[in-house]
Motif scaffolding. Structure first.
Motif, PDB file in Angstrom:
ATOM      1  N   GLY A 293     -19.230  -3.692  -1.164  1.00 41.05           N
ATOM      2  CA  GLY A 293     -17.814  -3.483  -1.470  1.00 41.05           C
ATOM      3  C   GLY A 293     -17.004  -4.712  -1.154  1.00 41.05           C
TER       4      GLY A 293
ATOM      5  N   GLN B 157     -11.728  15.977   3.703  1.00 41.97           N
ATOM      6  CA  GLN B 157     -12.948  16.185   4.474  1.00 41.97           C
ATOM      7  C   GLN B 157     -12.789  17.239   5.555  1.00 41.97           C
ATOM      8  OE1 GLN B 157     -13.744  12.145   5.539  1.00 41.97           O
ATOM      9  NE2 GLN B 157     -15.292  11.947   3.948  1.00 41.97           N
TER      10      GLN B 157
ATOM     11  N   SER C  85     -19.956   9.823  -1.335  1.00 44.14           N
ATOM     12  CA  SER C  85     -20.177   9.071  -0.103  1.00 44.14           C
ATOM     13  C   SER C  85     -20.518   7.612  -0.383  1.00 44.14           C
ATOM     14  CB  SER C  85     -21.256   9.738   0.733  1.00 44.14           C
ATOM     15  OG  SER C  85     -22.298  10.168  -0.090  1.00 44.14           O
ATOM     16  N   VAL C  86     -21.142   7.347  -1.550  1.00 43.11           N
ATOM     17  CA  VAL C  86     -21.468   5.970  -1.894  1.00 43.11           C
ATOM     18  C   VAL C  86     -20.167   5.190  -2.115  1.00 43.11           C
ATOM     19  CG1 VAL C  86     -22.530   4.463  -3.608  1.00 43.11           C
ATOM     20  CG2 VAL C  86     -23.694   6.539  -2.899  1.00 43.11           C
TER      21      VAL C  86
ATOM     22  N   ARG D 193     -17.307   5.927  -0.931  1.00 42.74           N
ATOM     23  CA  ARG D 193     -16.646   5.817   0.351  1.00 42.74           C
ATOM     24  C   ARG D 193     -17.198   4.642   1.159  1.00 42.74           C
ATOM     25  NH1 ARG D 193     -15.426   7.417   5.538  1.00 42.74           N
ATOM     26  NH2 ARG D 193     -17.555   7.154   6.229  1.00 42.74           N
ATOM     27  N   ALA D 194     -18.526   4.570   1.205  1.00 38.47           N
ATOM     28  CA  ALA D 194     -19.145   3.509   2.001  1.00 38.47           C
ATOM     29  C   ALA D 194     -18.805   2.136   1.436  1.00 38.47           C
ATOM     30  CB  ALA D 194     -20.660   3.703   2.029  1.00 38.47           C
ATOM     31  N   THR D 195     -18.638   2.076   0.109  1.00 37.46           N
ATOM     32  CA  THR D 195     -18.365   0.787  -0.521  1.00 37.46           C
ATOM     33  C   THR D 195     -16.913   0.359  -0.308  1.00 37.46           C
ATOM     34  OG1 THR D 195     -19.902   1.515  -2.210  1.00 37.46           O
ATOM     35  CG2 THR D 195     -18.696  -0.493  -2.659  1.00 37.46           C
TER      36      THR D 195
ATOM     37  N   GLN E  21     -25.459   7.980   7.980  1.00 40.26           N
ATOM     38  CA  GLN E  21     -25.061   6.589   8.112  1.00 40.26           C
ATOM     39  C   GLN E  21     -25.790   5.918   9.260  1.00 40.26           C
ATOM     40  OE1 GLN E  21     -20.842   6.846   8.332  1.00 40.26           O
ATOM     41  NE2 GLN E  21     -20.567   5.667   6.492  1.00 40.26           N
TER      42      GLN E  21
ATOM     43  N   TYR F  42     -23.874  -0.870   1.340  1.00 36.66           N
ATOM     44  CA  TYR F  42     -22.799  -0.487   0.430  1.00 36.66           C
ATOM     45  C   TYR F  42     -21.484  -1.134   0.863  1.00 36.66           C
ATOM     46  CZ  TYR F  42     -25.546   3.052  -1.990  1.00 36.66           C
ATOM     47  OH  TYR F  42     -26.466   3.699  -2.754  1.00 36.66           O
ATOM     48  N   GLY F  43     -21.221  -1.077   2.164  1.00 38.76           N
ATOM     49  CA  GLY F  43     -19.988  -1.675   2.668  1.00 38.76           C
ATOM     50  C   GLY F  43     -19.930  -3.158   2.373  1.00 38.76           C
TER      51      GLY F  43
ATOM     52  N   TRP G 266     -26.353   2.152   4.212  1.00 35.85           N
ATOM     53  CA  TRP G 266     -24.908   2.413   4.115  1.00 35.85           C
ATOM     54  C   TRP G 266     -24.109   1.171   4.481  1.00 35.85           C
ATOM     55  CZ3 TRP G 266     -23.137   6.437   1.584  1.00 35.85           C
ATOM     56  CH2 TRP G 266     -24.029   7.497   1.355  1.00 35.85           C
TER      57      TRP G 266
ATOM     58  N   VAL H 288     -11.333   6.869   8.407  1.00 41.96           N
ATOM     59  CA  VAL H 288     -11.543   8.170   7.796  1.00 41.96           C
ATOM     60  C   VAL H 288     -12.789   8.774   8.423  1.00 41.96           C
ATOM     61  CG1 VAL H 288     -11.930   9.372   5.639  1.00 41.96           C
ATOM     62  CG2 VAL H 288     -10.619   7.250   5.677  1.00 41.96           C
TER      63      VAL H 288
ATOM     64  N   MET I 184     -13.018   9.053  -2.470  1.00 45.30           N
ATOM     65  CA  MET I 184     -13.714   8.657  -1.242  1.00 45.30           C
ATOM     66  C   MET I 184     -14.298   9.857  -0.534  1.00 45.30           C
ATOM     67  SD  MET I 184     -11.344   5.671   0.370  1.00 45.30           S
ATOM     68  CE  MET I 184     -12.202   5.394   1.889  1.00 45.30           C
ATOM     69  N   ALA I 185     -13.580  10.974  -0.595  1.00 51.18           N
ATOM     70  CA  ALA I 185     -14.084  12.167   0.083  1.00 51.18           C
ATOM     71  C   ALA I 185     -15.243  12.782  -0.697  1.00 51.18           C
ATOM     72  CB  ALA I 185     -12.958  13.183   0.243  1.00 51.18           C
ATOM     73  N   GLU I 186     -15.218  12.661  -2.028  1.00 49.80           N
ATOM     74  CA  GLU I 186     -16.220  13.323  -2.865  1.00 49.80           C
ATOM     75  C   GLU I 186     -17.539  12.550  -2.937  1.00 49.80           C
ATOM     76  OE1 GLU I 186     -16.313  16.334  -4.476  1.00 49.80           O
ATOM     77  OE2 GLU I 186     -14.596  16.712  -3.184  1.00 49.80           O
TER      78      GLU I 186
ATOM     79  N   HIS J 196     -14.566   1.702   1.793  1.00 52.19           N
ATOM     80  CA  HIS J 196     -13.979   1.848   3.117  1.00 52.19           C
ATOM     81  C   HIS J 196     -13.687   0.516   3.834  1.00 52.19           C
ATOM     82  CE1 HIS J 196     -14.126   3.873   7.286  1.00 52.19           C
ATOM     83  NE2 HIS J 196     -12.905   3.835   6.811  1.00 52.19           N
TER      84      HIS J 196
ATOM     85  N   ALA K  70      -8.131  11.281   2.087  1.00 52.21           N
ATOM     86  CA  ALA K  70      -9.564  11.366   2.350  1.00 52.21           C
ATOM     87  C   ALA K  70      -9.825  12.246   3.576  1.00 52.21           C
ATOM     88  CB  ALA K  70     -10.141   9.972   2.553  1.00 52.21           C
TER      89      ALA K  70
ATOM     90  N   ARG L 292     -22.750  13.284   7.141  1.00 50.52           N
ATOM     91  CA  ARG L 292     -22.678  11.926   6.604  1.00 50.52           C
ATOM     92  C   ARG L 292     -22.808  10.905   7.716  1.00 50.52           C
ATOM     93  NH1 ARG L 292     -17.850  13.042   2.675  1.00 50.52           N
ATOM     94  NH2 ARG L 292     -19.025  14.069   1.042  1.00 50.52           N
TER      95      ARG L 292
END
Lengths: 275, 268
Positions: free
Chosen positions: A32, B163, B106-107, B109-111, A19, A28-29, A25, A9, B102-104, B113, B159, A15
Motif C-alpha cells: 500500500g 467492525q 481485510s486485504v 484494510r491491510a493495504t 495478522q 500488504y501494508g 499482512w 482501526v 476497509m471494514a469489509e 491502513h 471502519a 483478523r
C-alpha cells in the motif's frame, strides 16, 4: 498496534490473530505504501510540464532531498522554537483546564453558571482568536502560546469536567462511610479519577495543539517550522513546502509515541481497559 | 485530526444530571453571562483600555448589528458555508465509502491502513500553504482542504463502527441467506449508522475550523477574511463580532447536522 498510533482501526479479533500469525499482512501494508509513493511519483512526472490546477508537484525523491538538506540546515532551530511554543501552550492550557474543570465539575453552582459559556466558545476556531491575541500579546512568543493554550484548554476542560462528574456515586458514598474527610476524599478519589480522564484530554490536545502551532506560526511568521513553511511557500518551492509538512507530521507522530509511552507508565490500567 | 479529537468535539461539558427547575436551567447560565459581561466591562473601565485593545460589550453588539444589516457580511457567510458544504459532503461520502471497504475487505484494510495512518499525521492546517500554491484562493482548494479534514475523521470512525457491529446481527443475516453486499448495506451499515452520524457531527466541527483557517491564510472572501480585514483596520469590535458569528455558524451547522441525522435515523 497500540504502540504505533493512539487510535488505529481495531481489527476484529480473528483478523488480529491472522495478522500476527502470517507475515504477509505486513506485505500488504508495504505494498500500500509503495503504491501510494508510486502514484505520487507518476503524478509528479505527469504534472511536471504544468498540468491544470496542480501546476507543480514535487516528486518523492525531490521532497526527500529537501528534507535532508533542511535537516542539516535550520531544521533543529526551527523545531526547537516550535516545540517551545507547543510545550508551553500545551502544558499551560492543559493544566489550567484541569484546574478549572475540577472547580466547575465539583462545584455544581459554578458549573451551571460557567459551563454554558465554555460550551459557546468551543465552536469558535482557534484561528479566529489570532487578531485578538496579536492585539493583546503582540507578534512574539506569548501570543502563540496563548493560541495553543486556548486550543488545548478547550479540549482538556471537556475531559476534566467529564472525569470529575463521572466518578461513581457508590465510591463517593463508600469513602464517606469509611470516614474520609472531604480533603482526603478529594486527594484520594476525585483527583486520581479526574486525572486519568485529563490525561486522555492531554493526548487529544496533543494534535490539536500541534495543529494550532502551525496556524499561529503561519500567521505570525517570525520563527519556527510554520515560518519556514511560509517562507518556502513564498518562494514557490513546492518540494521544500512538502518537506516541511513532512517534518510537522513526523514531529507529531513522535510526540504521540512518546506520550503513549509516558501514559503507559503513569496509568498501566488504561491499556487494559482499552483492550 | 484524530478520531479521539472528533470524539472530543462531539463531547459536551453539559452536565448530565437534569436541572430540577427551569429557573435554574436558564437562570444560572444567565447569571454566568451577566458576570462575564460585567467583568469585561469593568476590566475595560478600570484599565481604561483603548477600544483597539478591548472594545466594550456594547460596541461589539453595535458592530454585530452593523454587520447583520450590511450585504457584504451575508456574502461572506455564504462563501464560507459553500466552502464548508461542498468539502464536507465529499469528505463524508468518500470517508464512509473507504471506511466501509476497509471494514469489509481485510486485504484492502491491510493495504490502505498504513497510508491512512501516515497521512493522518499531516494535519489539515499543514496543507494550507500547499493548497494555496496549487489552487490559489479558489473554491476548489478550500473544498479539497475541508474534504481532507472530514475524510480522515470519517474513514477511521466508519471502519471502527462497522467492525463493532454486534456479531449476532451479522450471523442472523447470514442465516437468513443474505448476500454479502445485502448484509453489509442492510444490516451492518444500518447498525453502524448512529456511530457514524455522531462522528459526522464531530467532523463538521473540525471542517468548520479548517474553513476559517484556510480563509485566514489565503482567500478573497469569507468569514476568515472578514476578521483579517477588520483586524488590519484595527476594528477590534468587528473582529469580536466576527468571532461571535463564526461561533454561532459553527454551532448552527453542528445542530443542523445533528437534527438531520436524528430525523434520518428515526428508526434507532
Amino acid at each position: 498496534m497500540t504502540t504505533v498510533a493512539p487510535e488505529t482501526v481495531p481489527a476484529a479479533p480473528e483478523r488480529a490473530e491472522r495478522q500476527r500469525g502470517q507475515p504477509r499482512w505486513w506485505l500488504y501494508g508495504a505494498a500500500g505504501v509503495a503504491a501510494a509513493l508510486g502514484i505520487w511519483a507518476i503524478l509528479a512526472q505527469m504534472l511536471a510540464g504544468g498540468g491544470g490546477a496542480i501546476q507543480r508537484l514535487a516528486s518523492p525523491l525531490a521532497v526527500g532531498e529537501q528534507l535532508a538538506s533542511y535537516a542539516t540546515d535550520g531544521m533543529v532551530a526551527d523545531l526547537r522554537s516550535s516545540l517551545a511554543i507547543f510545550v508551553a501552550g500545551w502544558l499551560g492550557g492543559g493544566i489550567l483546564a484541569a484546574l478549572v474543570g475540577l472547580l466547575l465539575g465539583r462545584v455544581t453552582l459554578l458549573g451551571r453558571m460557567f459551563l454554558p459559556i465554555i460550551e459557546a466558545i468551543r465552536p469558535v476556531s482557534s484561528i479566529a482568536w489570532v487578531p485578538l491575541s496579536i492585539v493583546w500579546f503582540g507578534f512574539g512568543f506569548s501570543s502563540k502560546v496563548f493560541l495553543v493554550g486556548l486550543a488545548v484548554f478547550l479540549v482538556v476542560i471537556v475531559y476534566a469536567v467529564d472525569g470529575c462528574t463521572r466518578i461513581p456515586g457508590e465510591l463517593v458514598r463508600t469513602s464517606t462511610m469509611l470516614g474520609m474527610s472531604p480533603m482526603q476524599r478529594f486527594r484520594n478519589l476525585i483527583l486520581p479519577g479526574t486525572l486519568s480522564e485529563v490525561l486522555i484530554g492531554f493526548r487529544v490536545g496533543l494534535m490539536a495543539g500541534w495543529g494550532t502551532v502551525i496556524v499561529a506560526e503561519l500567521v505570525a511568521a517570525d520563527a519556527g517550522l510554520g515560518a519556514h513553511l511560509m517562507a518556502v511557500q513564498r518562494s514557490y518551492d513546492i518540494a521544500a513546502v512538502m518537506a516541511t509538512m513532512l517534518c510537522f507530521a513526523i514531529a507529531g507522530f513522535l510526540m504521540t509515541v512518546v506520550f503513549t509511552w509516558v501514559e503507559r507508565r503513569l496509568l498501566p490500567w488504561r491499556l487494559e481497559e482499552q483492550r | 485530526m484524530t478520531s479521539k479529537e472528533a470524539e472530543a468535539l462531539g463531547k459536551t461539558t453539559r452536565p448530565r444530571t437534569g436541572s430540577r427547575h427551569p429557573l435554574q436551567r436558564i437562570g444560572l447560565p444567565l447569571v454566568g453571562v451577566v458576570l462575564l459581561i460585567a467583568t469585561w466591562e469593568v476590566t475595560v473601565w478600570l484599565n481604561d483600555l483603548d477600544s483597539i485593545v478591548m472594545p466594550r460589550p456594547m460596541e461589539v453588539l453595535r458592530a454585530l448589528g452593523d454587520l447583520v444589516v450590511s450585504g457584504e457580511f451575508w456574502d461572506d457567510v455564504v462563501v464560507s458555508l459553500t466552502e464548508f458544504g461542498s468539502g464536507y459532503v465529499i469528505g463524508v461520502f468518500a470517508g464512509v465509502v473507504v471506511g466501509v471497504l476497509m471494514a469489509e475487505f481485510s486485504v484492502f484494510r491491510a493495504t490502505v491502513h498504513p497510508v491512512v495512518e501516515a497521512l493522518r499525521f499531516i494535519v489539515p492546517f499543514a496543507w494550507i500553504p500547499l493548497v494555496i500554491l496549487w489552487f490559489g484562493t479558489s473554491l476548489l482548494g478550500k473544498t479539497l482542504l475541508v474534504a481532507y479534514a472530514t475524510f480522515f475523521v470519517m474513514v477511521v470512525s466508519a471502519a471502527k463502527a462497522m467492525q463493532q457491529v454486534d456479531p449476532t446481527l451479522t450471523k442472523v443475516g447470514r442465516m437468513l441467506g443474505m448476500s454479502r453486499w445485502r448484509l453489509a448495506f442492510a444490516v451492518q451499515l444500518r447498525a453502524a449508522a448512529p456511530t457514524i452520524a455522531s462522528s459526522a457531527r464531530a467532523a463538521a466541527a473540525i471542517a468548520w475550523i479548517a474553513v476559517v483557517a484556510a480563509e485566514y491564510v489565503g482567500a478573497s472572501a469569507g468569514l476568515g477574511v472578514l476578521i483579517i480585514n477588520a483586524s488590519t483596520s484595527l476594528q477590534t469590535d468587528v473582529v469580536i463580532a466576527g468571532m461571535v458569528v463564526i461561533g454561532l455558524v459553527g454551532a448552527g451547522v453542528s445542530a443542523v447536522i445533528g437534527w438531520l441525522s436524528r430525523s434520518y435515523l428515526s428508526y434507532v
